[in-house]
Design an enzyme around this catalytic site. Structure first.
Site, PDB file in Angstrom:
ATOM      1  N   THR A 123       0.863  -1.171   0.000  1.00  0.00           N
ATOM      2  CA  THR A 123       0.000   0.000   0.000  1.00  0.00           C
ATOM      3  C   THR A 123       0.903   1.225   0.000  1.00  0.00           C
ATOM      4  O   THR A 123       1.464   1.596   1.026  1.00  0.00           O
ATOM      5  CB  THR A 123      -0.924   0.006   1.232  1.00  0.00           C
ATOM      6  OG1 THR A 123      -1.755  -1.159   1.194  1.00  0.00           O
ATOM      7  CG2 THR A 123      -1.810   1.244   1.246  1.00  0.00           C
ATOM      8  N   LYS A 199      -7.658   0.991  -2.575  1.00  0.00           N
ATOM      9  CA  LYS A 199      -7.120   0.737  -1.233  1.00  0.00           C
ATOM     10  C   LYS A 199      -7.153   2.000  -0.374  1.00  0.00           C
ATOM     11  O   LYS A 199      -7.366   1.919   0.840  1.00  0.00           O
ATOM     12  CB  LYS A 199      -5.683   0.203  -1.342  1.00  0.00           C
ATOM     13  CG  LYS A 199      -5.064  -0.199   0.007  1.00  0.00           C
ATOM     14  CD  LYS A 199      -5.794  -1.363   0.665  1.00  0.00           C
ATOM     15  CE  LYS A 199      -5.281  -1.641   2.079  1.00  0.00           C
ATOM     16  NZ  LYS A 199      -3.936  -2.223   2.091  1.00  0.00           N
ATOM     17  N   LYS A 273       0.903   6.035   8.275  1.00  0.00           N
ATOM     18  CA  LYS A 273       1.273   6.094   6.856  1.00  0.00           C
ATOM     19  C   LYS A 273       0.049   6.100   5.942  1.00  0.00           C
ATOM     20  O   LYS A 273      -0.068   6.924   5.036  1.00  0.00           O
ATOM     21  CB  LYS A 273       2.183   4.906   6.533  1.00  0.00           C
ATOM     22  CG  LYS A 273       2.690   4.851   5.094  1.00  0.00           C
ATOM     23  CD  LYS A 273       1.940   3.855   4.225  1.00  0.00           C
ATOM     24  CE  LYS A 273       2.151   2.416   4.684  1.00  0.00           C
ATOM     25  NZ  LYS A 273       1.504   1.453   3.762  1.00  0.00           N
TER      26      LYS A 273
END
Length: 322
Positions: A123, A199, A273
């Site tokens: 990701t 995502k 993140k």
């Protein structure tokens, strides 16, 4: 699991040759990468795997051949899988700065050919994928963007959700591996980067739901309610969600015994993140995401308190001001 393989070619005797599966070079054996490699090995794939941690490499030696560097893992592989944590790590693995393997080996781009398919399962956000595609022009055009969701347990049983972006022939080349790793691996767009866009939306929902669970349980605790009962009762009604059930349960455990937050199934740093990637993607298209911004601030506060390597359910403690 079984998987389809490449079409057989006639042998010298005129009978079909035995079908073969693609060889896999794999970089990244973290919390998700390691069980995914085990699943791939159990499905019959020949995997050569590398991680900076020698312990991680040895831990999967029964399912994959450990490599001494990322370049060694990638050399000669039909499919090269990258499963690292951040955009910077992806760039390092591809183009090298000493962290992709033994010093001086450079990045795995040196091993890629026009026939190699690069399968990025990290990701890292759409911008990083688009930059990768541009940087690999003249090396390979076969890039598939396939971030995963589902957690460590599902990674170990081949039950992940994988959101796939890429051209049809490139996706077809990696489809056998995707089907071994996932319960569901839909193609969500024809471009590398489309998987990341999906995502990002997934992580927005997950990040907000975890923060909401922490906020709800922190309020319940502040009002003197029994957290175990709150979790049990609300989990049976309209307020229930996967994250309230899963992370909320960890929060209740952590409220009883703070050491429970040390049992890391998903580190807080991941959502620091990922919520940053959500904010970045939202800025690029001019979309307001106030709930995501509020959740991101909670994860950042947890990071500032030194909780990066704690389970992300520790947001409960952050919201309680502990």
């Amino acid at each position: 699991m079984t998987f389809p393989s490449a079409q057989p070619t006639p042998s010298e005797e005129g009978t079909p040759a035995a079908p073969t599966s693609p060889t896999i070079g794999w970089i990244g054996l973290g919390a998700m990468g390691a069980p995914m490699v085990r699943t791939a090995g159990a499905a019959g794939f020949a995997v050569r795997a590398f991680d900076l941690s020698s312990d991680a490499r040895e831990a999967v030696a029964d399912a994959a051949t450990p490599a001494n560097g990322a370049l060694e893992a990638a050399t000669g592989a039909d499919i090269v899988v990258v499963m690292v944590a951040t955009p910077a790590q992806l760039e390092s693995v591809l183009f090298g700065d000493g962290t992709s393997g033994a010093p001086g080996t450079g990045g795995i781009a040196l091993a890629l050919t026009a026939d190699t398919t690069l399968l990025i399962m990290s990701t890292v956000g759409p911008a990083a994928i688009e930059a990768t595609v541009t940087a690999l022009e003249g090396i390979t055009t076969h890039v598939v963007d396939a971030p995963v969701s589902g957690g460590v347990a599902r990674a170990g049983t081949g039950d992940l959700l994988i959101m796939v972006g890429g051209a049809e022939p490139d996706v077809a080349a990696v489809r056998p591996l995707l089907d071994a790793l996932a319960a569901n691996a839909p193609v969500v767009g024809p471009r590398p980067g489309d998987g990341q866009r999906f995502k990002v939306v997934n992580q927005l929902l997950c990040g907000v739901h975890i923060a909401a669970a922490g906020e709800a349980l922190a309020l319940a605790d502040s009002m003197g309610l029994d957290l175990t009962q709150v979790h049990e009762v609300l989990n049976t009604g309209a307020a229930a969600s996967f994250m309230f059930g899963d992370r909320g349960g960890r929060m209740v455990e952590g409220a009883r015994d703070g050491a429970a937050f040390d049992e890391v199934r998903s580190a807080l740093s991941i959502f620091v993140k990922d919520m940053g990637l959500v904010s970045e993607a939202a800025r690029e298209v001019g979309q307001e995401v106030p709930l995501a911004a509020s959740a991101e601030a909670i994860y950042q506060r947890g990071s500032e308190l030194g909780h990066d390597r704690k389970d992300d359910s520790i947001v409960y403690r952050v919201l309680r001001g502990e």
